[in-house]
Enzyme design. Structure first.
Site, PDB file in Angstrom:
ATOM      1  N   GLY A 188       0.766  -1.234   0.000  1.00 25.36           N
ATOM      2  CA  GLY A 188       0.000   0.000   0.000  1.00 25.36           C
ATOM      3  C   GLY A 188       0.795   1.281   0.000  1.00 25.36           C
ATOM      4  O   GLY A 188       0.235   2.356   0.174  1.00 25.36           O
ATOM      5  N   LYS A 192       4.037   1.263  -4.662  1.00 18.92           N
ATOM      6  CA  LYS A 192       5.123   0.743  -5.497  1.00 18.92           C
ATOM      7  C   LYS A 192       4.664   0.548  -6.943  1.00 18.92           C
ATOM      8  O   LYS A 192       5.339   0.961  -7.880  1.00 18.92           O
ATOM      9  CB  LYS A 192       5.640  -0.581  -4.919  1.00 18.92           C
ATOM     10  CG  LYS A 192       6.175  -0.470  -3.506  1.00 18.92           C
ATOM     11  CD  LYS A 192       6.766  -1.770  -3.004  1.00 18.92           C
ATOM     12  CE  LYS A 192       5.747  -2.863  -2.836  1.00 18.92           C
ATOM     13  NZ  LYS A 192       4.770  -2.605  -1.771  1.00 18.92           N
ATOM     14  N   THR A 193       3.491  -0.083  -7.101  1.00 23.98           N
ATOM     15  CA  THR A 193       2.989  -0.354  -8.455  1.00 23.98           C
ATOM     16  C   THR A 193       2.615   0.931  -9.182  1.00 23.98           C
ATOM     17  O   THR A 193       2.961   1.117 -10.358  1.00 23.98           O
ATOM     18  CB  THR A 193       1.768  -1.297  -8.380  1.00 23.98           C
ATOM     19  OG1 THR A 193       2.144  -2.486  -7.671  1.00 23.98           O
ATOM     20  CG2 THR A 193       1.283  -1.671  -9.762  1.00 23.98           C
ATOM     21  N   SER A 219      16.493  -5.177  18.861  1.00 19.55           N
ATOM     22  CA  SER A 219      16.648  -3.776  19.261  1.00 19.55           C
ATOM     23  C   SER A 219      16.037  -3.467  20.632  1.00 19.55           C
ATOM     24  O   SER A 219      16.051  -2.319  21.067  1.00 19.55           O
ATOM     25  CB  SER A 219      16.056  -2.854  18.197  1.00 19.55           C
ATOM     26  OG  SER A 219      14.685  -3.107  18.037  1.00 19.55           O
ATOM     27  N   LYS A 233      10.576   4.598  14.120  1.00 20.47           N
ATOM     28  CA  LYS A 233      10.582   4.567  15.592  1.00 20.47           C
ATOM     29  C   LYS A 233      10.474   5.981  16.170  1.00 20.47           C
ATOM     30  O   LYS A 233       9.762   6.217  17.147  1.00 20.47           O
ATOM     31  CB  LYS A 233      11.854   3.874  16.088  1.00 20.47           C
ATOM     32  CG  LYS A 233      11.878   2.377  15.782  1.00 20.47           C
ATOM     33  CD  LYS A 233      13.185   1.748  16.216  1.00 20.47           C
ATOM     34  CE  LYS A 233      13.184   0.239  15.945  1.00 20.47           C
ATOM     35  NZ  LYS A 233      14.450  -0.403  16.310  1.00 20.47           N
TER      36      LYS A 233
END
Length: 772
Positions: A357, A360-361, A677, A720
């Site tokens: 979503g 990219k396309t 992390s 983050k």
């Protein structure tokens, strides 16, 4: 009657053949072991034992590799051939059974038991001999492979056992069947077995004759049809009639010339056309050849789009269609600039990697539009057959080219922007590995001669600009990943989603739902509320669905006549969409002991993570809960070991690990969590719980810890930091090596946060704990 013979007789294993007693035949011997056995036989009494190998592939046979029953033969003649092999003439003397197997240094030998035919010539034996001869004569007439002289010679034999052996040697039997006859010592049984075999062979020959007659009739009918068609073609030619196949051939010839194929492809196409012309239309191969020629002429061998390399126009198109994604846009514009200068740069293979979503396309479509090229897309999700990429060979029923060649035909030009969607979703099975086939497609030094199994002729893909998309780079094989330039699209920030929703998605949904401008308005605070509490994703698909839902409800309100205009505020949003769907982690209200705020990077962006540590009297048991993955469990173990090693410096009871149980919990126990992390966050919460010092409520932290307390770098700092800002945190502790990533964080967020780069756990504790 049987008798023993001595001394040891040289043994020669035969491959793929068998010798009956009384037979005289030539053998070619090439194995060193067998040559030595022959020479040994010639030095003694010319006797040699011949037995058949069970497996012809064995070069140095042992006793278990040969049959026990064989034939004692006498070497009549031996001749060395120029190629090194020896041709030997042998005569079968008697059946012989292997008693003992001797493997000498250079040849094999055996102790034998000679077996003579057990026979008493009576009326039954004579009847069996006559029956066998009669069947053999009938077999010869049907077979026509055995001469009449052979039958005459066999008919003159008086010994029944010898007659059975000679007839068996002339029958087309399997080696195992001949061996079975050789092992029958009782002559009456042997005659019965041979009679049964000849009877079966005769039945088979009768059946073959019937089938042959049917095939001959069919062939004659086909030849007649061919002759009539040729006559019809000649008549059509004389009359100037261009209908039928003749007109089709002329049309296909013109298409082949117009396709401007490379010389090798054109030569193949004309050759196939010539075959197509000669083959009857009713033949199954006719349609296969026709389909193949159609594919050859429909491919864009020389048809290319004239590129519009206007970098300013391309920049406007990319900015119009996409908000953010600066790195991707910059890479595309760089390529266009270099292309404009050189005119010959090989197209790069870009791989847009990111969550679902994020556009990219649609970005690949915009790239095609900005370059003025045709656009074609194939989906690779679920492809697990190598033939899907390279095509099927024409020998298979329903064969067709692979998806790459199909895409080129669909594009209509040899320089389109070719989108390989979901390249990380390919798998493999027993039919091959499609990702291996993609290596040739995506290698600029190889794809100029791409070979499809169906087309067979090489096709130039070097002018194609390939763009791949992927959600998870970890599932792409290393060699395939190495051929692509990875451009990571980590997901949109909250600010970017608000802009995309307001400037792109809302206007599109208003148009799709038949609303007019001004009939629906969403306030900025309502859009922010919508993004924050009704969607949780890296992309904007869910946001678009929620906007579509608002448009539907607005359409209902307007059509029902309640209102002519709908204005969505923060308050009315809940009336339209219901209660808030999501809640983000919020900063603690006050400083707490044993509770540290970690920063997590998920597939839908960043989030905050509360890590709680509780102590209770016990025997030093470490309990981890919260559906943690293996990596996160190991981080907790490492943090615990670090705190134990620093017990004296931290003024802890040195035996604390033996007197109390430590329980580490990460809330939302149903949600899987993993990653290294959280190391420094767990260690900080442990120290706080053990020392009783509270942790600052405004501090969020991320970093991997080692046993010596070093802080190692992590990924996803941008996401983050955005989650920390959204949660109300003001300070972020991050690894020293991630300091360079701070520039990727949006300026509006960066200005509100304080970043503390650390290299060691001591610095983390100094910044995170309240007091000394």
């Amino acid at each position: 009657m049987t008798k023993e013979i001595e001394p040891h007789v040289p043994l020669l294993p035969l491959r793929g053949m068998l010798v009956f007693p009384t037979m005289v035949l030539h053998l070619d011997v090439g194995r060193d072991q067998s040559v030595q056995a022959l020479e040994q036989a010639m030095l003694t009494d010319n006797f040699i034992f011949l037995t058949t190998q069970k497996d012809v592939s064995v070069d140095l046979p042992e006793q278990e590799d040969i049959y026990e029953m064989g034939t004692l033969t006498k070497v009549k003649q031996m001749l060395k051939l120029p190629n090194g092999t020896i041709r030997v003439l042998v005569e079968g003397i008697s059946r012989a059974k292997l008693q003992s197997f001797i493997n000498k240094d250079t040849y094999l030998a055996a102790t034998l038991e000679l077996l003579e035919d057990e026979v008493e010539i009576d009326v039954e034996i004579q009847a069996l001999m006559r029956t066998m001869l009669e069947y053999f004569e009938q077999y010869i007439k049907l077979s026509k492979k055995i001469s009449a002289e052979t039958f005459a010679a066999v008919a003159d034999i008086e010994e029944p056992g010898r007659m059975a052996d000679i007839i068996a040697s002339h029958l087309p039997l399997k080696l195992q069947d001949k061996q079975a006859i050789l092992e029958i010592v009782n002559v009456k049984e042997r005659l019965g077995e041979v009679i049964e075999i000849i009877h079966n062979e005769r039945e088979v020959l009768n059946l073959e004759k019937k089938i042959g007659q049917r095939v001959k009739q069919s062939m004659e009918r086909t030849q007649k049809e061919y002759y009539l068609r040729e006559q019809m073609k000649a008549i059509q030619k004389e009359l100037g009639d261009k209908e039928g196949k003749t007109a089709e051939i002329v049309e296909l010839t013109e298409k082949i010339k117009e396709a401007k194929m490379p010389e090798h492809a054109e030569k193949t196409a004309l050759k196939e056309l010539d075959r197509y012309e000669k083959i009857p239309a009713t033949s199954a191969e006719s349609s296969v050849i026709r389909n193949y020629i159609d594919w050859l002429v429909s491919l864009p061998w020389a048809n290319a789009t004239k590129e519009d390399l206007n970098i300013h126009k391309a920049e406007k198109i990319l900015e119009r269609d996409h908000y953010g994604l600066e790195k991707v846009k910059e890479r595309v514009l760089e390529y266009l600039a270099v292309q404009q200068l050189t005119k010959s740069l090989r197209s790069p293979i870009l791989c847009l990697a990111g969550p679902p979503g994020v556009g990219k396309t649609s970005l690949a479509r915009s790239i095609a539009e900005s370059m003025g090229r045709n656009f074609v897309r194939i989906s690779l999700g679920g492809v697990r057959d190598e033939s899907e990429i390279r095509g099927h060979r024409r020998t298979y029923v329903g064969a067709m080219p692979g998806r790459i060649i199909q895409g080129m035909k669909k594009a209509g030009t040899n320089n389109p922007v070719f989108l390989l969607d979901e390249i990380d979703k390919m798998s493999n099975d027993f039919r091959g590995d499609p990702s291996s086939a993609m290596l040739e497609v995506l290698d600029p030094s190889q794809n100029s001669t791409f070979s499809d199994h169906y087309i067979e002729e090489t096709f130039d893909l070097s002018k194609v600009m390939f763009v791949a998309t992927a959600n998870d780079l970890g599932t792409i094989p290393g060699p395939l990943r190495d051929r692509m330039e990875i451009i990571t699209i980590p997901g949109y920030t909250e600010l970017e989603k608000i802009h995309i929703g307001k400037d792109h998605l809302l206007s599109r949904q208003i148009d799709e739902h038949g609303l007019k401008k001004g009939q629906l308005q969403i306030k900025d605070e309502a859009m922010k509320h919508l993004v924050r509490y009704y969607t949780r994703e890296a992309g904007v698909r869910e946001l678009e669905r929620q906007l579509a839902s608002i448009c539907r409800k607005a359409a209902k309100i307007i059509v029902s006549g309640d209102r002519k205009r709908v204005i969505v505020t923060e308050k009315s949003l809940e009336e339209l969409l219901g209660k808030k769907r999501y809640s983000y982690g919020q900063a603690e209200v006050e400083d707490q002991v044993g509770v540290a705020t970690g920063l997590a990077y998920t597939s839908v962006g960043g989030d905050t993570l509360q890590i709680e540590v509780s102590l209770s009297p016990g025997k030093g048991k470490l309990v981890l809960t919260g559906k943690l993955g293996d990596v996160m469990k190991e981080s907790a173990q490492a943090a615990f070991s670090y705190v134990r090693s620093k017990a004296e410096e931290l003024k802890l009871d040195k035996d604390f690990h033996e007197t109390c149980d430590v329980h580490i919990h990460v809330p939302e126990g149903a949600v899987p969590k993993d990653g290294p992390s959280a190391g420094i966050t767990i260690a900080t919460a442990l120290v706080s719980a053990l020392t009783g010092q509270p942790i600052k409520k405004e501090v969020g932290m991320t970093g991997e810890i080692t046993l010596r307390g070093r802080v190692l770098p992590i990924g996803g700092l941008k996401e983050k930091s955005l989650s920390a800002h959204r949660a109300g945190l003001t300070t972020i502790i991050l690894p020293k090596e991630n300091e360079k990533d701070i520039d990727d964080i949006p300026e509006s967020v960066r200005n509100d946060l304080t970043f503390i780069p650390v290299a060691h756990m001591d610095e983390v504790l100094e910044s995170a704990l309240v007091g000394e």
